[in-house]
Motif scaffolding. Structure first.
Motif, PDB file in Angstrom:
ATOM      1  N   ASP A   1       0.877  -1.172   0.000  1.00 38.30           N
ATOM      2  CA  ASP A   1       0.000   0.000   0.000  1.00 38.30           C
ATOM      3  C   ASP A   1       0.914   1.221   0.000  1.00 38.30           C
ATOM      4  OD1 ASP A   1      -1.545   2.234   0.747  1.00 38.30           O
ATOM      5  OD2 ASP A   1      -2.943   0.994   1.877  1.00 38.30           O
ATOM      6  N   PRO A   2       0.833   2.053  -1.055  1.00 37.06           N
ATOM      7  CA  PRO A   2       1.785   3.161  -1.183  1.00 37.06           C
ATOM      8  C   PRO A   2       1.734   4.161  -0.040  1.00 37.06           C
ATOM      9  CG  PRO A   2       0.025   3.339  -2.828  1.00 37.06           C
ATOM     10  CD  PRO A   2      -0.098   1.980  -2.188  1.00 37.06           C
ATOM     11  N   VAL A   3       0.578   4.278   0.613  1.00 38.30           N
ATOM     12  CA  VAL A   3       0.490   5.215   1.739  1.00 38.30           C
ATOM     13  C   VAL A   3       1.509   4.840   2.809  1.00 38.30           C
ATOM     14  CG1 VAL A   3      -0.958   6.050   3.617  1.00 38.30           C
ATOM     15  CG2 VAL A   3      -1.916   5.778   1.339  1.00 38.30           C
ATOM     16  N   PHE A   4       1.663   3.538   3.018  1.00 43.37           N
ATOM     17  CA  PHE A   4       2.609   3.069   4.025  1.00 43.37           C
ATOM     18  C   PHE A   4       4.002   2.862   3.437  1.00 43.37           C
ATOM     19  CE2 PHE A   4      -1.594   1.424   5.460  1.00 43.37           C
ATOM     20  CZ  PHE A   4      -1.737   2.327   6.491  1.00 43.37           C
TER      21      PHE A   4
ATOM     22  N   MET B   1       3.982   8.001   3.463  1.00 42.06           N
ATOM     23  CA  MET B   1       3.280   9.264   3.221  1.00 42.06           C
ATOM     24  C   MET B   1       2.786   9.913   4.509  1.00 42.06           C
ATOM     25  SD  MET B   1       0.918   8.718  -0.130  1.00 42.06           S
ATOM     26  CE  MET B   1       1.521   7.904  -1.598  1.00 42.06           C
ATOM     27  N   VAL B   2       2.467   9.123   5.518  1.00 42.89           N
ATOM     28  CA  VAL B   2       1.979   9.719   6.760  1.00 42.89           C
ATOM     29  C   VAL B   2       2.997   9.599   7.886  1.00 42.89           C
ATOM     30  CG1 VAL B   2      -0.465   9.533   6.211  1.00 42.89           C
ATOM     31  CG2 VAL B   2       0.679   7.613   7.312  1.00 42.89           C
TER      32      VAL B   2
ATOM     33  N   ALA C   1      -8.157  -0.326  12.536  1.00 43.40           N
ATOM     34  CA  ALA C   1      -7.014   0.573  12.689  1.00 43.40           C
ATOM     35  C   ALA C   1      -7.270   1.544  13.833  1.00 43.40           C
ATOM     36  CB  ALA C   1      -6.776   1.355  11.399  1.00 43.40           C
TER      37      ALA C   1
ATOM     38  N   LEU D   1       0.161   5.174  14.727  1.00 37.46           N
ATOM     39  CA  LEU D   1      -0.931   4.532  13.989  1.00 37.46           C
ATOM     40  C   LEU D   1      -0.655   3.033  13.867  1.00 37.46           C
ATOM     41  CD1 LEU D   1      -3.306   4.327  11.877  1.00 37.46           C
ATOM     42  CD2 LEU D   1      -1.643   4.998  10.161  1.00 37.46           C
TER      43      LEU D   1
ATOM     44  N   HIS E   1      -2.294  -0.205  11.876  1.00 42.92           N
ATOM     45  CA  HIS E   1      -3.277  -0.577  10.851  1.00 42.92           C
ATOM     46  C   HIS E   1      -3.277  -2.094  10.714  1.00 42.92           C
ATOM     47  CE1 HIS E   1      -5.705  -0.124   7.218  1.00 42.92           C
ATOM     48  NE2 HIS E   1      -5.783   1.167   7.482  1.00 42.92           N
TER      49      HIS E   1
ATOM     50  N   ASP F   1      -6.286  -2.609   3.270  1.00 39.09           N
ATOM     51  CA  ASP F   1      -7.633  -2.532   2.671  1.00 39.09           C
ATOM     52  C   ASP F   1      -8.686  -3.231   3.521  1.00 39.09           C
ATOM     53  OD1 ASP F   1      -7.038  -0.947   0.502  1.00 39.09           O
ATOM     54  OD2 ASP F   1      -6.575  -2.640  -0.814  1.00 39.09           O
TER      55      ASP F   1
ATOM     56  N   VAL G   1     -10.483  -2.022   5.658  1.00 39.64           N
ATOM     57  CA  VAL G   1     -11.674  -1.194   5.851  1.00 39.64           C
ATOM     58  C   VAL G   1     -12.861  -1.832   5.124  1.00 39.64           C
ATOM     59  CG1 VAL G   1     -11.196   0.308   3.856  1.00 39.64           C
ATOM     60  CG2 VAL G   1     -12.603   1.155   5.728  1.00 39.64           C
TER      61      VAL G   1
END
Lengths: 78, 154
Positions: free
Chosen positions: B24-27, B31-32, B62, B74, B76, B80, B82
């Motif tokens: 997952d590119p966010v992780f 990115m965060v 999460a 965070l 998680h 995905d 969710v």
């Protein structure tokens, strides 16, 4: 300030009329749009997005841990 | 916050995995924030709080805990997940609750997540931290729930 950011993000997503559904998920806004091609990625980044992922009409805007609050602010504008 | 060194404990038992290997590119692109992931062992278990603090965000899959100094972590549970809409996840806490490191937060089953077609890997993210502020344990190492995962200074 949060409201202003919500407004800028909404505008960059093509406005309220282009939003089918939007929800916050921890770090990102998951947006289902009528038309994903009108999304202004540069404006989203200016509004504080860390990243934007597009897959057709589904656009994910990574906004950080305030995603849930921003999604609520955007909901108020719809 | 200068000079503070926090220890972030593993919310699950499993194998330490580089964040870059999370699908997952966010992780994977941090990115965060930077952090590390744990490939969890199968079987139903509780994911626990990695630090002392207040639950600022709670979803079934999460959660975010902010320490008293504002540093937030965070966790998680899977990628995905969710989309599972909470099925198979049992929350033991509510938003705004204070928790201690090691306290059970969510019961879940990584095997069930995998069976549903999702990656059960658990990214643990130091929100808005600088990469160089983190000293993680080595990827490939086995950790038990509550073992040290990384230190976060600054």
């Amino acid at each position: 300030m949060a409201d202003e950011r919500a407004g800028r993000i909404l505008a960059a997503l093509g406005g309220a009329g282009n939003v089918v559904e939007i929800e916050g998920c921890i770090t990102r806004l998951r947006c289902e749009l009528e038309d994903g091609s009108v999304v202004d990625e540069a404006a989203l980044k200016q509004a504080g997005a860390h990243g934007v992922m597009k897959a057709g009409s589904v656009v994910q805007v990574v906004v950080g841990p305030e995603a849930d609050a921003i999604a609520e602010d955007i909901q108020d504008l719809l | 916050m200068t000079g503070v060194e926090r220890v972030v404990w593993s919310p699950v038992g499993g194998t330490v995995t580089a964040l870059a290997d999370v699908p997952d590119p966010v992780f994977s692109q941090a990115m965060v924030g930077p952090g590390i992931a744990v490939e969890p062992r199968g079987g139903r278990a509780d994911a626990v709080a990695p630090i002392d603090g207040t639950l600022t965000t709670v979803h079934a899959h999460a959660f975010v805990i902010a320490g008293d100094d504002g540093a937030a972590v965070l966790v998680h549970l899977g990628i995905d997940t969710v989309k599972q809409q909470g099925e198979g996840f049992t929350l033991h806490v509510v938003k705004g609750e204070r928790v201690r490191a090691g306290q059970p937060v969510v019961g879940w089953d990584p095997d069930a997540v995998r069976a549903a077609g999702y990656a059960p890997i658990v990214p643990v993210i130091a929100l808005d931290a600088q990469q160089e502020a983190l000293r993680p344990v080595d990827a490939g190492r086995t950790v038990e729930v509550g073992d040290e995962l990384f230190t976060w200074s600054g």
